[in-house]
Write an enzyme that holds these catalytic residues in place. Structure first.
Site, PDB file in Angstrom:
ATOM      1  N   HIS A  21       0.995  -1.283   0.089  1.00 53.82           N
ATOM      2  CA  HIS A  21       0.225   0.061  -0.011  1.00 53.82           C
ATOM      3  C   HIS A  21       0.685   1.362  -0.177  1.00 53.82           C
ATOM      4  O   HIS A  21       0.745   2.277  -0.903  1.00 53.82           O
ATOM      5  CB  HIS A  21      -0.768  -0.086   1.187  1.00 53.82           C
ATOM      6  CG  HIS A  21      -1.769   1.099   1.387  1.00 53.82           C
ATOM      7  ND1 HIS A  21      -3.150   1.192   0.773  1.00 53.82           N
ATOM      8  CD2 HIS A  21      -1.553   2.683   1.733  1.00 53.82           C
ATOM      9  CE1 HIS A  21      -3.553   2.275   1.337  1.00 53.82           C
ATOM     10  NE2 HIS A  21      -2.810   2.950   1.717  1.00 53.82           N
ATOM     11  N   GLU A  22       1.839   1.327   0.910  1.00 55.84           N
ATOM     12  CA  GLU A  22       2.633   2.478   0.895  1.00 55.84           C
ATOM     13  C   GLU A  22       3.455   2.545  -0.200  1.00 55.84           C
ATOM     14  O   GLU A  22       3.889   3.882  -0.452  1.00 55.84           O
ATOM     15  CB  GLU A  22       3.504   2.436   2.168  1.00 55.84           C
ATOM     16  CG  GLU A  22       2.652   2.325   3.592  1.00 55.84           C
ATOM     17  CD  GLU A  22       1.650   3.293   3.767  1.00 55.84           C
ATOM     18  OE1 GLU A  22       1.822   4.356   3.205  1.00 55.84           O
ATOM     19  OE2 GLU A  22       0.589   3.174   4.485  1.00 55.84           O
TER      20      GLU A  22
ATOM     21  N   HIS B  24       2.136   4.311  -3.083  1.00 58.98           N
ATOM     22  CA  HIS B  24       1.972   5.879  -3.226  1.00 58.98           C
ATOM     23  C   HIS B  24       3.137   6.403  -3.528  1.00 58.98           C
ATOM     24  O   HIS B  24       3.132   7.775  -3.979  1.00 58.98           O
ATOM     25  CB  HIS B  24       1.817   6.399  -1.409  1.00 58.98           C
ATOM     26  CG  HIS B  24       0.444   6.176  -0.894  1.00 58.98           C
ATOM     27  ND1 HIS B  24      -0.467   6.797  -1.541  1.00 58.98           N
ATOM     28  CD2 HIS B  24       0.047   5.614   0.289  1.00 58.98           C
ATOM     29  CE1 HIS B  24      -1.557   6.659  -0.588  1.00 58.98           C
ATOM     30  NE2 HIS B  24      -1.229   5.956   0.249  1.00 58.98           N
TER      31      HIS B  24
ATOM     32  N   GLU C  68      -5.360   7.637  -1.817  1.00 63.62           N
ATOM     33  CA  GLU C  68      -5.673   6.431  -1.119  1.00 63.62           C
ATOM     34  C   GLU C  68      -6.263   5.363  -1.660  1.00 63.62           C
ATOM     35  O   GLU C  68      -6.346   4.284  -1.482  1.00 63.62           O
ATOM     36  CB  GLU C  68      -6.246   6.864   0.418  1.00 63.62           C
ATOM     37  CG  GLU C  68      -5.662   7.797   1.213  1.00 63.62           C
ATOM     38  CD  GLU C  68      -4.226   7.249   1.768  1.00 63.62           C
ATOM     39  OE1 GLU C  68      -4.014   5.981   1.591  1.00 63.62           O
ATOM     40  OE2 GLU C  68      -3.354   7.975   2.100  1.00 63.62           O
TER      41      GLU C  68
END
Length: 800
Positions: free
Chosen positions: A457-458, A461, A480
């Site tokens: 997830h990170e 980004h 997000e």
């Protein structure tokens, strides 16, 4: 602007003002020189800003719009009256000398005012910098020295410095540093300034137009221990540390800056701290400490890719670098090698793209070397007591996550990465910044899936949220939602799932998120459920460039995931029209076109419709997406239909069948039964972490569960050894059924997994059970000193 039409809204509790007048003046580069004092919990020093006049305020009539926004900032369609500053606070007075360089509320002038976003800072002095006195700048003089008056030389030289080609970035950074050491112009008075709750306003007497305002200024200041952008706390081993926490007010309590995302800039930072501390910062270089004359260690970082000031991140503590056996400290770990055919395809795809569309900077997407770099150099830091868990959970996964992201999205936007396990009081599971990822210690429990999926997830980004940013911060889903969607796809690749297993995994994740979304929609304000709250005004700003971020200061929004979840489902909805693989290929094209830029939802959606023109013949239009997904709090019909499909997925049925096995034992054999069953007589199937979460959520629907069934449940699935998501549901069961023998599990969870425990406090208090309420208060007393301020505020209100 028009007078304020009035509104009963306190911006300190809801909307966040972005007051910087970016249309009139832009900060193009920051140079920070800071000293950390852990005894006083203050960061002090100076920051030099290199400015460029904006496109606005060409006439005196335009300049009348430049006055600072009032504290009562309002919606863009309700233009606020920009009032004169109120009475000057003592914090804005210089400490040196007796001259007050502020101005009073009754003073009138037609001077240009530079407005910077600022909060909880004590500004001591503001001066212009005489860059014309820097000998090294003579190479930029050309013929300007002959024809320009002395007071114009600095303006022209800064303009030429900012305009140096990207290939000269090293020379440019050297000149920035030399200019920072220059004195103010001879006989020049310090600049006048004033601070209020949300801004720092600077002016120079007699300067009416931004084109005449000094383009290099230096600000001396220090932070407040309670500043909203900086968190002074203790690491898990009890040592002091500090980090910036990506709070709703971003970095304005760390340094005066321009917060609107359109104000993209580069930076250099020198941070001095005691030698036993490690300084991590958003920077392209892997800095090494150098001792200075004060005995402190100085760490210097820089970036060449322009980004919003909100992405600047700092973490300082006595961290230890984790490493796998056989590797040396400071050596980046390499991941598994990519299939040569796929690597060549990725390189060829990038070579076909042509020139980048963003502003000029040394772009990694444009070089052959970085196209072949599937795993960037990376390091992992943690408190010494967590190194063993880091080495078993995180280190083996990180190269695979980086490679999976590269294979899907292309060139890594950033040249290196540091990952830090942050203190227990960190308010979320993770946070991504340029070159730095913060992870909660909660990812280190159970098996590797929670750690890996959060890392995915990170990592996502880096592309969505950083390399491509939202032009309007109200469109949080643009960051997000994409990261949540890509998290599942990337983890499936890291886990090397088969096509069938990946499909089942994605269905279980979708069902869990659907259940979470339903819960959030039932328990949150309707106005916070809209993905595009500014609707057709999204992306618009006032003439000065100022704006507001709707609901950014609403404490409820801090703990909401609606923007993650609805954004994720919107992307799944679009993917369902074109197919998963085609949609992922489209995301790669979107990255190529828009990396290094700021976008709005319509930029993404218009490119989607242009790329898939047949979509409109299937009945899908841009207007439908706005009406059903972005501009309303309503739940799209598609979600109800698809959730019925997800319920039929094989892993979901397994979890349901396991619940059915437990129901007779949970409910007992009836009132008149004499025989007591101590164990359910069933053979239980192995379940994945997601299946266990769903299994426990379904059991939470039972009104009553006996103590014996709860004990057997915990023993059967070793729930204390599971990941934090599973343990969270177990704690909810314990609280709901007042299983006092397991209250120690709840206490441990509230202490060790603070990023996930906020709602558990509420459940402990709502049961109106004296023992549970005492447990909540005891945990709060043990953790409140290290709690994130937002979490502390919410929990304190719950239990007191």
């Amino acid at each position: 602007m028009e007078p304020d039409k009035g509104r009963d809204q306190d911006p300190t509790k809801d909307d966040l003002p972005l007051r910087a007048n970016t249309s009139h003046m832009l900060v193009r580069h920051y140079v920070l020189d800071l000293v950390l004092n852990f005894e006083t919990e203050v960061i002090s020093g100076c920051i030099t800003l290199f400015l460029e006049p904006g496109k606005g305020a060409k006439t005196l009539n335009d300049l009348q719009q430049i006055q600072p926004l009032s504290a009562a900032s309002h919606d863009l369609d309700e233009a606020a009256c920009e009032e004169r500053p109120e009475k000057t606070s003592s914090d804005s007075r210089p400490e040196q000398g007796d001259t007050d360089m502020s101005w009073s509320e009754n003073e009138t002038c037609e001077d240009f005012i530079l407005v910077l976003d600022c909060c909880d800072l004590s500004v001591l002095r503001v001066e212009e910098v005489d860059v014309a006195s820097v000998a090294a700048m003579r190479s930029l003089f050309g013929d300007c020295e002959k024809f320009l008056p002395l007071d114009r030389l600095s303006l022209v030289l800064v303009e030429r410095l900012l305009a140096l080609p990207a290939s000269f970035w090293q020379r440019q950074h050297e000149l920035y540093l030399k200019c920072c050491q220059a004195p103010p112009p001879k006989h020049a008075e310090p600049l006048l300034f004033h601070t209020d709750q949300w801004s720092l306003q600077i002016r120079k007497k007699g300067v009416t137009f931004p084109q005449d305002f000094p383009t290099a200024i230096k600000i001396w200041y220090h932070t407040s221990p309670q500043g909203g952008s900086v968190r002074w706390t203790q690491a898990q081993d009890g040592s002091s540390c500090v980090y910036t926490m990506g709070s709703p007010i971003n970095n304005r309590a760390l340094f005066p800056c321009q917060e609107p995302p359109v104000a993209m800039s580069t930076w250099q930072a020198s941070v001095r701290a005691p030698s036993e501390f490690v300084v991590l910062l958003s920077g392209e270089n892997q800095a090494s400490p150098m001792s200075d004359e004060t005995g402190l260690a100085c760490w210097s970082y820089y970036v060449t890719m322009p980004m919003p000031a909100s992405t600047f991140t700092l973490a300082v503590g006595q961290w230890t670098e984790a490493r796998l056996p056989g590797t040396e400290l400071g050596t980046s770990m390499s991941g598994p090698s990519m299939d040569p055919t796929e690597k060549k395809r990725n390189q060829d795809d990038d070579l076909d793209e042509g020139l980048c569309s963003h502003m000029e900077y040394p772009c990694r997407f444009a070089t052959v070397v970085t196209r072949a770099q599937n795993v960037i150099p990376h390091r992992v830091y943690a408190p010494s007591g967590l190194l063993q868990k880091v080495e078993s959970h995180l280190l083996p996964l990180l190269p695979a996550c980086l490679e999976a992201a590269y294979s899907l999205l292309g060139v890594h936007p950033f040249s290196r990465l540091d990952v830090l396990i942050v203190p227990a009081g960190f308010a979320s599971m993770g946070m991504a910044s340029p070159h730095i990822i913060f992870l909660s210690q909660s990812v280190l429990s159970g098996d590797q899936q929670l750690c890996g999926s959060q890392l995915c997830h990170e990592t996502a980004h880096s592309w969505f949220g950083l390399a491509i940013g939202a032009r309007d911060w109200t469109e949080e889903w643009m960051s997000e939602g994409f990261a949540a969607f890509l998290e599942d796809v990337l983890w499936a690749r890291v886990a090397q799932l088969s096509v069938a297993a990946e499909e089942e995994y994605l269905q279980v994740k979708a069902l869990l998120r659907w259940r979470r979304l339903c819960d959030e929609l039932q328990n949150s304000q309707e106005q916070l459920q809209v993905l595009r709250p500014n609707k057709e005004n999204t992306g618009q700003v006032r003439d000065s460039g100022a704006s507001v971020v709707k609901h950014a200061l609403n404490p409820e929004k801090t703990f909401m995931q609606v923007h993650y979840l609805k954004g994720y489902f919107l992307l799944k909805y679009l993917s369902s029209y074109v197919g998963q693989e085609q949609f992922l290929s489209f995301l790669r094209l979107f990255v190529k076109r828009y990396h290094g830029q700021l976008v709005l939802s319509q930029d993404f959606l218009r490119m989607f419709f242009d790329h898939f023109p047949d979509i409109t013949r299937k009945g899908l239009t841009l207007e439908i997406i706005y009406a059903e997904w972005l501009d309303t709090a309503e739940t799209p019909k598609w979600l109800y239909e698809e959730s019925a499909v997800w319920l039929q997925a094989a892993p979901v049925r397994v979890a349901q069948q396991e619940v059915e096995k437990w129901i007779p034992f949970v409910r007992g054999r009836g009132k008149g039964s004499k025989r007591k069953r101590t164990e359910p007589k069933e053979n239980f199937k192995e379940m994945s972490p997601d299946q266990k979460v769903l299994f426990l959520e379904l059991l939470l629907q039972e009104e009553k569960m006996s103590v014996s069934s709860l004990r057997t449940l915990e023993r059967t699935y070793t729930l204390n050894a599971q990941d934090a998501e599973v343990k969270h549901r177990w704690c909810e069961l314990v609280v709901k059924h007042k299983h006092s023998a397991a209250y120690k599990d709840v206490e441990r969870f509230l202490i060790d997994d603070q990023a996930m425990g906020v709602y558990l406090y509420g459940e402990l208090m709502l049961n109106e059970d004296g023992q549970q309420q005492a447990l909540a208060r005891r945990c709060f007393s043990l953790t409140q000193k290290g709690m994130d301020p937002a979490v502390h505020s919410v929990v304190k209100e719950m239990i007191l």
